[in-house]
Each structure stands twice: as C-alpha cells, then as structure tokens.
Design an enzyme around this catalytic site. Structure first.
Site, PDB file in Angstrom:
ATOM      1  N   CYS A  57     -11.743  -5.577 -11.061  1.00  0.00           N
ATOM      2  CA  CYS A  57     -13.113  -6.057 -11.186  1.00  0.00           C
ATOM      3  C   CYS A  57     -13.844  -6.416  -9.901  1.00  0.00           C
ATOM      4  CB  CYS A  57     -13.149  -7.233 -12.148  1.00  0.00           C
ATOM      5  SG  CYS A  57     -12.055  -8.587 -11.685  1.00  0.00           S
ATOM      6  N   LYS A  80     -20.109 -12.538 -16.044  1.00  0.00           N
ATOM      7  CA  LYS A  80     -19.024 -12.628 -15.078  1.00  0.00           C
ATOM      8  C   LYS A  80     -19.490 -12.204 -13.690  1.00  0.00           C
ATOM      9  CE  LYS A  80     -14.520 -10.789 -13.964  1.00  0.00           C
ATOM     10  NZ  LYS A  80     -13.337 -10.102 -14.406  1.00  0.00           N
ATOM     11  N   HIS A 112     -17.521 -13.420 -10.327  1.00  0.00           N
ATOM     12  CA  HIS A 112     -16.203 -13.245  -9.707  1.00  0.00           C
ATOM     13  C   HIS A 112     -16.272 -12.541  -8.354  1.00  0.00           C
ATOM     14  CE1 HIS A 112     -11.669 -12.222 -10.406  1.00  0.00           C
ATOM     15  NE2 HIS A 112     -11.824 -13.344  -9.726  1.00  0.00           N
TER      16      HIS A 112
END
Length: 196
Positions: free
Chosen positions: A33, A104, A106
């Site tokens: 990711c 998200k 991150h």
C-alpha cells in the site's frame, strides 16, 4: 435456483465517461500500500519518491518490546511522503480546486498527513494502515470522530465523500476516497445484508 440480477442505470457516470477521459488499464507501482499510494499522489515511481515498502513494516511490537526486523531479500525504505514531492492534491489546490481526502492515508506520521500535502479537508487519513478499533464504530481515529454506535466505516467514508461532492457540485473540486476495507474482511451493515 437462479435469482434475478438487478441492473442499475448510471447516466451521470456514463456522461462523465463520454465527456471526459476513460482509463481502461491500470498499473500498481508496488505490491503493497504505502509505495503505491505515494506513487498515485506524486506521479513518481517508488525509487523516485523513496517509499519502497509499507510504512512501519520493519517495526514489530511484542508487548512492551519493539523489534526492528530486516528483510534481506529486498531494499526497504519506509520513510514518510517527502515535503519536496508535489502531490496531486497540491497541484489541484494551486489551480483553485477544493481538495478532499477520505479514508486510508498511511503515508507518514503527524506532520505528513493529507492536510500537510495539499488536502484542505481530511476525513480519516492518518498514519495507521488499518482501522484501529475495527470497521464499525467506535473506531479509534483522531481524524474521523465517531457519530453513530456500530456505524460501518466504509459507509461512513462513502457518505462523507458524497456529502463533499454535493456541497461542491457547482465548483471545481478534487475528491480522493481511499477505503480501509481493502485490507480487511469484506463486511457490510445489517441493513445492506437484508437487501440481498
């Protein structure tokens, strides 16, 4: 027994496709990711922006003990998104677009959140790669206050994005929705389950 399949008309999406641009092929800059997200945000390949693995991958916590693991099979850089890299949101904001992020992030700790990289509104984006507390409220996310006990995180992020689009439909805007659900079990609400 065969069940009837429901079809939904999408005239607005169809119009966007006719009048805009359609992307029929995709490429992921990485198998994990953080580097993929950084590549989407900066338009750079992983070696250029410097994030080559998911941020935090080499820190393992066992009770009060933090262990740093080393992967000898691939080079690993897990630093946050750099300030010198211009993000898609920063470029859009500079051209007068209202910028919105949900979900998200991150891509780094505090100081490297969405609002530090060109997003004027941030709903749920912070340094964690998964939803602390789970996919149903109460979750533990300082960027997304709990509203309704048991609320589904995916639905909440979708609704926040839809609300932003409705509020800015008559102006230029850039909305980026990044679900946390990509990493977790596929779950839904009781209401959606009853509709199936």
């Amino acid at each position: 027994m065969l069940q009837a399949v429901k079809f939904y008309e999408t005239p607005n999406i169809d119009r966007l496709a006719r009048e805009g641009m359609v992307f029929t092929q995709g490429y992921a800059a990485s198998r994990v990711c953080s580097p993929s997200r950084a590549s989407i945000m900066t338009g750079k390949f992983t070696a250029r922006h410097g994030i080559t693995d998911w941020i935090g991958q080499h820190l393992v916590k066992l009770g009060d003990l933090i262990i740093v693991t080393i992967n000898y099979y691939r080079p690993s850089t897990c630093m946050p998104c750099r300030r010198r890299d211009i993000t898609l949101a920063e470029a859009m904001k500079e051209k007068g677009y209202k910028t919105f992020f949900a979900g998200k992030w991150h891509l780094g700790p505090e100081g490297s959140y969405p609002e530090d990289h060109g997003f004027q509104i941030n709903k749920g984006g912070w340094d964690k790669g998964s939803p602390m507390g789970g996919y149903f409220s109460p979750w533990d996310n300082p960027k997304l206050p709990n509203k309704v006990q048991g609320e589904n995180l995916t639905m909440r992020l979708g609704n926040e994005t839809a609300d932003f689009i409705k509020q800015h439909k008559d102006s230029t805007f850039f909305a980026f929705l990044s679900f946390y659900a990509v990493h977790g079990p596929i779950q839904t609400t009781n209401q959606k389950m009853a509709e199936i």
